[in-house]
Design an enzyme around this catalytic site. Structure first.
Site, short mmCIF file in Angstrom:
data_model
loop_
_atom_site.label_atom_id
_atom_site.label_comp_id
_atom_site.label_asym_id
_atom_site.label_seq_id
_atom_site.Cartn_x
_atom_site.Cartn_y
_atom_site.Cartn_z
N LYS A 37 36.47 44.19 38.66
CA LYS A 37 35.07 43.78 38.87
C LYS A 37 35.13 42.30 39.24
CE LYS A 37 30.46 44.18 38.12
NZ LYS A 37 29.57 45.11 38.84
N ASP A 54 30.67 45.83 31.74
CA ASP A 54 31.17 46.71 32.79
C ASP A 54 32.63 46.44 33.11
OD1 ASP A 54 28.65 47.81 32.95
OD2 ASP A 54 28.03 46.59 34.66
N GLU A 115 34.96 47.41 41.91
CA GLU A 115 33.52 47.64 41.82
C GLU A 115 32.75 46.43 42.34
OE1 GLU A 115 29.86 48.09 38.67
OE2 GLU A 115 31.90 48.19 37.90
N VAL A 117 28.86 44.47 43.38
CA VAL A 117 27.68 44.04 42.62
C VAL A 117 26.43 44.61 43.26
CG1 VAL A 117 28.77 41.90 41.84
CG2 VAL A 117 27.48 41.90 43.96
N ASN A 175 25.14 60.66 40.96
CA ASN A 175 25.01 60.40 39.53
C ASN A 175 23.61 60.78 39.08
OD1 ASN A 175 25.57 59.52 36.96
ND2 ASN A 175 25.31 57.34 37.40
#
Length: 222
Positions: A37, A54, A115, A117, A175
């Site tokens: 991240k 996260d 990942e 943002v 999701n």
């Protein structure tokens, strides 16, 4: 070396959970997979320094488990857009610390899951967009689509923006973030028809479930 950049149709649609589940799915095939991240805002002060929930989730889903500083090179305290959080912290976001950390992660793993943002068009700084990072790391993109009202338009617009930026969209993950969504299965079917990349799986609405348990719903093509 296999790797991908995980973006989303918006903020709050489960990118981190999907990324962690993706790491577990990749590891279940026998490979070493680590998460990253690069920029995280909304970090909490701990004895070890600023930590982001996260980023910790990705670190814990990784094997081997990398140092936190490599998982999250830029940890920012305020829960704001990166540009604003960095300004509040007196930090200037730049590519080299991220690319160097990525190289260290790539050296210990078969696959790196990076990942992003917010949504795809969320900038990192006034002069640095997420696509600049994706290009620097030479990554294909995986899009997480939160199934809720408006998701079809958001997903199509995001996919078009990714392709317009000259980056390869290799897959997407659905999701189920809104269990009250009307005709969710029909919306999912439309997404399967209109998006220009294969679906890697659909994550069920399962509050409290571990990413390891949800990973069985994914079939990553990477």
């Amino acid at each position: 070396m296999r790797a991908c950049y995980v973006t989303g149709t918006d903020t709050g649609i489960g990118k981190s959970f999907a990324s962690a589940a993706l790491l577990h799915a990749l590891r279940a095939r026998g490979g070493r997979a680590v998460g990253m991240k690069p920029v995280a805002s909304g970090c909490e002060a701990t004895a070890e320094g600023l930590r982001n929930e996260d980023a910790l989730l990705l670190q814990q889903a990784s094997d081997p488990m990398p140092p936190y500083a490599d998982v999250n090179p830029y940890a920012l305290a305020n829960p704001l857009a990166p540009e604003l959080a960095a300004a509040d912290a007196g930090v200037t976001l730049a590519l080299p610390p991220i690319t160097h950390a990525y190289a260290r992660l790539a050296a210990i793993a078969d696959t790196v899951v990076v990942e992003g943002v917010g949504g795809w068009a969320a900038p990192l700084t006034a002069s640095l967009d997420q696509v600049d990072l994706v290009r620097a790391l030479e990554l294909p993109v995986v899009m997480v689509v939160g199934l809720r009202l408006g998701c079809i338009s958001h997903a199509r617009l995001t996919a078009r923006a990714i392709e317009a930026d000259g980056v390869r969209l290799i897959g997407w993950i659905a999701n189920d973030i809104d269990p009250a969504m009307a005709r969710m299965d029909d919306n999912f079917a439309i997404l399967q028809r209109v998006l220009p990349a294969p679906c890697w799986g659909r994550l069920p609405h399962a509050p409290g479930a571990a990413a390891r348990e949800i990973a069985r719903h994914l079939s990553p093509a990477i």
